[in-house]
Write a protein that holds these residues in place. Sequence first.
Motif, PDB file in Angstrom:
ATOM      1  N   ARG A 179      -1.997 -15.605  30.716  1.00  0.00           N
ATOM      2  CA  ARG A 179      -2.141 -17.067  30.705  1.00  0.00           C
ATOM      3  C   ARG A 179      -2.209 -17.604  32.134  1.00  0.00           C
ATOM      4  O   ARG A 179      -3.014 -18.491  32.454  1.00  0.00           O
ATOM      5  CB  ARG A 179      -0.971 -17.708  29.964  1.00  0.00           C
ATOM      6  N   TYR A 223     -10.415 -20.410  34.996  1.00  0.00           N
ATOM      7  CA  TYR A 223     -11.575 -20.066  34.178  1.00  0.00           C
ATOM      8  C   TYR A 223     -11.942 -21.250  33.294  1.00  0.00           C
ATOM      9  O   TYR A 223     -11.071 -21.985  32.823  1.00  0.00           O
ATOM     10  CB  TYR A 223     -11.264 -18.869  33.286  1.00  0.00           C
ATOM     11  N   ILE A 253      -8.742 -16.876  23.791  1.00  0.00           N
ATOM     12  CA  ILE A 253      -9.838 -16.008  24.225  1.00  0.00           C
ATOM     13  C   ILE A 253     -10.586 -15.532  22.996  1.00  0.00           C
ATOM     14  O   ILE A 253     -10.114 -15.676  21.861  1.00  0.00           O
ATOM     15  CB  ILE A 253      -9.336 -14.776  25.009  1.00  0.00           C
ATOM     16  N   LEU A 287     -13.583 -12.698  31.348  1.00  0.00           N
ATOM     17  CA  LEU A 287     -12.465 -12.135  32.115  1.00  0.00           C
ATOM     18  C   LEU A 287     -12.882 -10.805  32.731  1.00  0.00           C
ATOM     19  O   LEU A 287     -13.840 -10.172  32.284  1.00  0.00           O
ATOM     20  CB  LEU A 287     -11.259 -11.921  31.199  1.00  0.00           C
ATOM     21  N   VAL A 327     -13.089 -16.573  27.783  1.00  0.00           N
ATOM     22  CA  VAL A 327     -12.143 -17.674  27.638  1.00  0.00           C
ATOM     23  C   VAL A 327     -12.693 -18.661  26.615  1.00  0.00           C
ATOM     24  O   VAL A 327     -13.841 -19.095  26.710  1.00  0.00           O
ATOM     25  CB  VAL A 327     -11.902 -18.376  28.988  1.00  0.00           C
ATOM     26  N   ILE A 331      -5.583 -16.889  33.756  1.00  0.00           N
ATOM     27  CA  ILE A 331      -6.636 -17.792  33.273  1.00  0.00           C
ATOM     28  C   ILE A 331      -6.472 -19.176  33.891  1.00  0.00           C
ATOM     29  O   ILE A 331      -7.451 -19.824  34.285  1.00  0.00           O
ATOM     30  CB  ILE A 331      -6.610 -17.870  31.739  1.00  0.00           C
ATOM     31  N   ALA A 339      -4.972 -21.588  27.545  1.00  0.00           N
ATOM     32  CA  ALA A 339      -4.204 -20.421  27.110  1.00  0.00           C
ATOM     33  C   ALA A 339      -3.102 -20.763  26.134  1.00  0.00           C
ATOM     34  O   ALA A 339      -2.451 -19.893  25.604  1.00  0.00           O
ATOM     35  CB  ALA A 339      -3.605 -19.713  28.325  1.00  0.00           C
TER      36      ALA A 339
END
Length: 237
Positions: A26, A34, A70, A40, A80, A29, A84
């Motif tokens: 998390r 992102y 995700i 990723l 993504v 990200i 998250a």
Amino acid sequence: MTNGRTMDALTRPAPAERLDAVSALRALIADRPYAPGDRLPPERELIVSLGISRATLRKALDALEREGAIWRHVGKGTFVAGHANGRPAGGLDMLSRSLTPVRMMRARLCIEPAIAREAAINASQAAIVGIRRAQDRARTALSWRAYEAQDDALHRAIAEATDNILLLSLFDQLNQVRRAVAWDAVIRVSDRPPAEHPSFAEHDRIAAAIEARDPAAAQDAMRRHIGSVSARLFGEV
């Protein structure tokens, strides 16, 4: 000699380790940051950068995928889908606040039957196995929450079977909104789906049509399924 059970215990991530890995993902990200749709790094890079084992990483990715943060496409990578924490991102969050459950289901009726049609045309044998596996897990779920997670996995497996990354992305966005709009609106009167739960037979028809490479039947079966779910949960189609 180490027996199978001992080896399994050595390789299976401990719960605390999995939670730490989920938190680390998390943070990764969020820190980059992102955007939805960004890919990723490959697993081998994440293992090194996060300092975790492959088994722990995959458990953490599974957890984030269940949350809707995700999505994964076999052979293409991990992408993504939103924030998250599993909530819809940006404009999707605004959409989820503006839609009623019935309008959300009507949007599904516009999109998911077409996805099932494409799945029947393009599904690989591996994709069909994935659909059947998710279908079996949904049928044997011991709670509504577990069923809903496997139902998510089944519908996503159908979207993945299209072999069309744009359709898969559209499905993921729709599914994020669906979670936000519908979950709090549904009241369950039992602990788990009953054996005669109508969705089981409906899922059978969808999977069978995809496996038979029958686009028209797959599209019709998905349309009937979503209409049936809408009628059962919200009284409208």
